[in-house]
Design an enzyme around this catalytic site. Sequence first.
Site, PDB file in Angstrom:
ATOM      1  N   LYS A  84      27.766 140.774  66.663  1.00 11.25           N
ATOM      2  CA  LYS A  84      27.166 140.898  65.324  1.00 11.25           C
ATOM      3  C   LYS A  84      27.757 142.086  64.583  1.00 11.25           C
ATOM      4  CE  LYS A  84      22.595 140.243  64.728  1.00 11.25           C
ATOM      5  NZ  LYS A  84      21.153 140.410  65.015  1.00 11.25           N
TER       6      LYS A  84
HETATM    7  C1  E4P Z   1      18.348 138.605  63.443  1.00 10.54           C
HETATM    8  O1  E4P Z   1      19.399 138.623  64.031  1.00 10.54           O
HETATM    9  C2  E4P Z   1      17.506 139.792  63.254  1.00 10.54           C
HETATM   10  O2  E4P Z   1      17.434 140.502  64.460  1.00 10.54           O
HETATM   11  C3  E4P Z   1      16.091 139.483  62.880  1.00 10.54           C
HETATM   12  O3  E4P Z   1      15.847 138.141  62.610  1.00 10.54           O
HETATM   13  C4  E4P Z   1      15.430 140.484  61.998  1.00 10.54           C
HETATM   14  O4  E4P Z   1      14.105 140.091  61.766  1.00 10.54           O
HETATM   15  P1  E4P Z   1      12.963 141.065  61.214  1.00 10.54           P
HETATM   16  O5  E4P Z   1      13.062 141.044  59.727  1.00 10.54           O
HETATM   17  O6  E4P Z   1      11.704 140.441  61.701  1.00 10.54           O
HETATM   18  O7  E4P Z   1      13.231 142.413  61.806  1.00 10.54           O
END
Ligand code: E4P
Length: 231
Positions: A84
Amino acid sequence: MKFFLDTANLEEIRKAASIGILDGITTNPTLAAKEKRPFRELMLDICEAVKPGVVNLEVVATETEGMLAQGRELASWHPNVVVKTPMTPDGIRAVTILSNEGIRTNVTLVFSASQALLVAKAGAYFVSPFLGRLDDISEDGLALVSDILQIYRAYDYKTQVLAASLRHPMHVVEAAKMGAHIGTMPYKVFEQLFHHPLTDKGLDAFLKDWEKAKDSLGQVFPEQAKAKSAR
Ligand code: E4P
């Protein structure tokens, strides 16, 4: 639709994986930091728990060179790792290079269709629009997913749309109706997908009716009856 769990908690991951419908994991630095375990060791345990599912691991460098070094390192840990990178010019530059090297990438923190267009052009494997965080500031997270899908279909981009920051079952359902390739959700939302009060009520009634009529139904599951009486 593929289901990813948005967590680095091994217990939650193992519980969900045991059901047999889990396709992968997304983590981020916040989720990993919560677990208070050596990062590499924990991520390798997660890779083993969900294989052949993918595990998305995020770089923490902010410049391309650093992202490349971290991305290559993370990808070398396990064949199912997807790297990522954040949605920045440096992140997109890193994605073009890593993609050319055959390393799968996921561009995270995507909040607009223009950003998603750049992600597809760079050849990322996944794009992660954050629905819930847009909803939090009175913007329409689901409309963003719809826009991205429309653009990607128009050009037949191969980048898969990973609907992220899902907060409740209807986020999952609406993203699925649009054709988002993947939904990543906290364990709590994964659990909520299973439940309906009419399922519980109906099952309760079936079991009570069966119990009442048991004596007239004859021996239906003899092996189970044998095992029970042996206990
Ligand atoms: C995705 O890769 C992220 O880790 C995640 O969906 C973030 O979500 P949040 O807004 O609940 O922290």
